[in-house]
Design a protein around this motif. Sequence first.
Motif, PDB file in Angstrom:
ATOM      1  N   ASN A 112      30.484  33.706  -7.301  1.00  6.82           N
ATOM      2  CA  ASN A 112      31.146  34.422  -7.982  1.00  6.82           C
ATOM      3  C   ASN A 112      32.861  34.808  -8.385  1.00  6.82           C
ATOM      4  OD1 ASN A 112      31.295  32.662 -11.192  1.00  6.82           O
ATOM      5  ND2 ASN A 112      28.817  33.471 -10.393  1.00  6.82           N
ATOM      6  N   PRO A 113      33.905  34.617  -8.691  1.00  9.79           N
ATOM      7  CA  PRO A 113      34.796  36.184  -8.158  1.00  9.79           C
ATOM      8  C   PRO A 113      34.251  37.404  -8.380  1.00  9.79           C
ATOM      9  CG  PRO A 113      35.420  34.621 -10.186  1.00  9.79           C
ATOM     10  CD  PRO A 113      34.236  34.291  -9.788  1.00  9.79           C
ATOM     11  N   VAL A 127      32.055  39.063  -6.330  1.00 10.69           N
ATOM     12  CA  VAL A 127      30.131  39.388  -5.723  1.00 10.69           C
ATOM     13  C   VAL A 127      31.301  39.849  -4.609  1.00 10.69           C
ATOM     14  CG1 VAL A 127      29.495  37.870  -7.373  1.00 10.69           C
ATOM     15  CG2 VAL A 127      30.791  37.232  -5.023  1.00 10.69           C
ATOM     16  N   HIS A 135      35.110  37.170   0.243  1.00 12.11           N
ATOM     17  CA  HIS A 135      36.090  37.739   0.952  1.00 12.11           C
ATOM     18  C   HIS A 135      36.196  38.939   2.175  1.00 12.11           C
ATOM     19  CE1 HIS A 135      38.610  34.684  -1.663  1.00 12.11           C
ATOM     20  NE2 HIS A 135      39.259  34.130  -0.698  1.00 12.11           N
ATOM     21  N   THR A 136      35.737  40.186   1.391  1.00 16.31           N
ATOM     22  CA  THR A 136      35.087  41.051   2.021  1.00 16.31           C
ATOM     23  C   THR A 136      34.251  40.499   3.792  1.00 16.31           C
ATOM     24  OG1 THR A 136      35.297  42.486   0.047  1.00 16.31           O
ATOM     25  CG2 THR A 136      34.443  43.224   1.957  1.00 16.31           C
ATOM     26  N   ILE A 137      33.601  40.059   2.906  1.00 21.19           N
ATOM     27  CA  ILE A 137      32.286  39.533   3.890  1.00 21.19           C
ATOM     28  C   ILE A 137      32.347  38.372   4.857  1.00 21.19           C
ATOM     29  CG2 ILE A 137      30.049  39.093   3.955  1.00 21.19           C
ATOM     30  CD1 ILE A 137      30.101  41.345   2.821  1.00 21.19           C
ATOM     31  N   ARG A 150      40.803  44.086 -12.482  1.00 25.39           N
ATOM     32  CA  ARG A 150      41.969  42.231 -11.492  1.00 25.39           C
ATOM     33  C   ARG A 150      42.318  42.204 -13.279  1.00 25.39           C
ATOM     34  NH1 ARG A 150      37.955  38.532  -8.347  1.00 25.39           N
ATOM     35  NH2 ARG A 150      37.531  39.881  -5.815  1.00 25.39           N
ATOM     36  N   LYS A 194      24.163  46.913  -1.740  1.00 29.12           N
ATOM     37  CA  LYS A 194      24.043  47.571  -0.809  1.00 29.12           C
ATOM     38  C   LYS A 194      25.996  47.822  -0.165  1.00 29.12           C
ATOM     39  CE  LYS A 194      20.821  44.003   0.159  1.00 29.12           C
ATOM     40  NZ  LYS A 194      20.601  43.133  -1.436  1.00 29.12           N
ATOM     41  N   ILE A 208      28.762  47.136   2.079  1.00 27.94           N
ATOM     42  CA  ILE A 208      29.784  46.233   2.903  1.00 27.94           C
ATOM     43  C   ILE A 208      28.379  45.677   4.133  1.00 27.94           C
ATOM     44  CG2 ILE A 208      31.584  44.828   4.544  1.00 27.94           C
ATOM     45  CD1 ILE A 208      32.756  46.602   2.011  1.00 27.94           C
TER      46      ILE A 208
HETATM   47  N1  LIG Z   1      28.566  45.265  -0.835  1.00 30.67           N
HETATM   48  C1  LIG Z   1      29.381  44.728  -0.897  1.00 30.67           C
HETATM   49  N2  LIG Z   1      30.139  44.023  -0.290  1.00 30.67           N
HETATM   50  C2  LIG Z   1      30.981  43.204  -1.112  1.00 30.67           C
HETATM   51  N3  LIG Z   1      32.418  43.762  -1.248  1.00 30.67           N
HETATM   52  C3  LIG Z   1      32.152  44.933  -1.925  1.00 30.67           C
HETATM   53  C4  LIG Z   1      30.595  45.741  -1.274  1.00 30.67           C
HETATM   54  N4  LIG Z   1      30.355  46.216  -2.413  1.00 30.67           N
HETATM   55  C5  LIG Z   1      32.159  46.459  -2.793  1.00 30.67           C
HETATM   56  N5  LIG Z   1      32.567  45.859  -2.767  1.00 30.67           N
HETATM   57  C6  LIG Z   1      33.447  45.249  -3.251  1.00 30.67           C
HETATM   58  O1  LIG Z   1      33.807  44.387  -3.990  1.00 30.67           O
HETATM   59  C7  LIG Z   1      35.315  43.944  -4.676  1.00 30.67           C
HETATM   60  C8  LIG Z   1      34.990  42.252  -5.363  1.00 30.67           C
HETATM   61  O2  LIG Z   1      35.345  41.695  -3.324  1.00 30.67           O
HETATM   62  P1  LIG Z   1      35.904  40.726  -2.859  1.00 30.67           P
HETATM   63  O3  LIG Z   1      35.837  40.475  -1.095  1.00 30.67           O
HETATM   64  O4  LIG Z   1      37.078  40.569  -3.490  1.00 30.67           O
HETATM   65  O5  LIG Z   1      35.028  38.982  -4.022  1.00 30.67           O
HETATM   66  P2  LIG Z   1      35.307  37.767  -3.700  1.00 30.67           P
HETATM   67  O6  LIG Z   1      36.317  37.688  -2.862  1.00 30.67           O
HETATM   68  O7  LIG Z   1      33.528  37.162  -4.386  1.00 30.67           O
HETATM   69  O8  LIG Z   1      35.856  37.510  -5.161  1.00 30.67           O
HETATM   70  C9  LIG Z   1      36.021  44.500  -3.466  1.00 30.67           C
HETATM   71  O9  LIG Z   1      36.612  46.018  -3.792  1.00 30.67           O
HETATM   72  C10 LIG Z   1      35.272  45.768  -2.637  1.00 30.67           C
HETATM   73  O10 LIG Z   1      35.162  45.827  -0.950  1.00 30.67           O
END
Ligand SMILES: Nc1ncnc2c1ncn2[C@@H]1O[C@H](COP(=O)(O)OP(=O)(O)O)[C@@H](O)[C@H]1O
Length: 182
Positions: free
Chosen positions: A8-9, A11, A14-16, A103, A142, A144
């Motif tokens: 879901n949005p 979670v 994109h960061t991972i 957001r 957890k 990143i």
């Molecule tokens: N353990 C984690 N893993 C990934 N993102 C995390 C974690 N903890 C906090 N975040 C934060 O969650 C937010 C949403 O991440 P994002 O990558 O934009 O999600 P999505 O692409 O699924 O919408 C970011 O601000 C990111 O830094």
Amino acid sequence: MSIVITGNPGVGKHTITEEIAEKLELSILDINSIAKDAGLFEKNKDTYNVDTSKLEKILEQKISEKKIIVGHLAPYVLGKNKVKIVIVLRRDPYDLISVYKERRYTDEKSKENLGSEVLGIIAHDTISKFQEKAFQINTSGKSIREVVEKVMTLISSNEGNEEVDWLDLITKKNDLKKFFND
Ligand SMILES: Nc1ncnc2c1ncn2[C@@H]1O[C@H](COP(=O)(O)OP(=O)(O)O)[C@@H](O)[C@H]1O
Ligand SMILES: [Mg+2]
């Protein structure tokens, strides 16, 4: 055969994905960007509809072993035989509330996405489509780095799947109204 990150949005997809792409020297195939560039999103109030069969055809031309695919639409636009592994990131819906506030999602859009995470709709659809290739990781609580390690382990050994049951959690806390539209 590609690695796919969905969920879901908010979670953490994109960061991972960016971290894994760098580690494994893969380029990122972003399903939403491709749909947008191809003009496949159709606005409907504050949500979007997308032509998934057109999107699937466009993606087929772009998938390769050197790419990591990211997007919440993954289970609806990718074929099982095109992918190596699909990882669904899950996140505590109580934490998602603040992500969606930041957001500036409308209440309706926020509840729609919260309800979807609570019920595990993307996880369910991913598991039914990709079966033994589908896994889940709970990103809540957890760092990143920890999530990246978990994803790397799943990719290399299929070990470390995590199940969550948010519905049970919020039912016990008597919080159903926080997560679903009336
Ligand atoms: N353990 C984690 N893993 C990934 N993102 C995390 C974690 N903890 C906090 N975040 C934060 O969650 C937010 C949403 O991440 P994002 O990558 O934009 O999600 P999505 O692409 O699924 O919408 C970011 O601000 C990111 O830094
Ligand atoms: Mg994102």
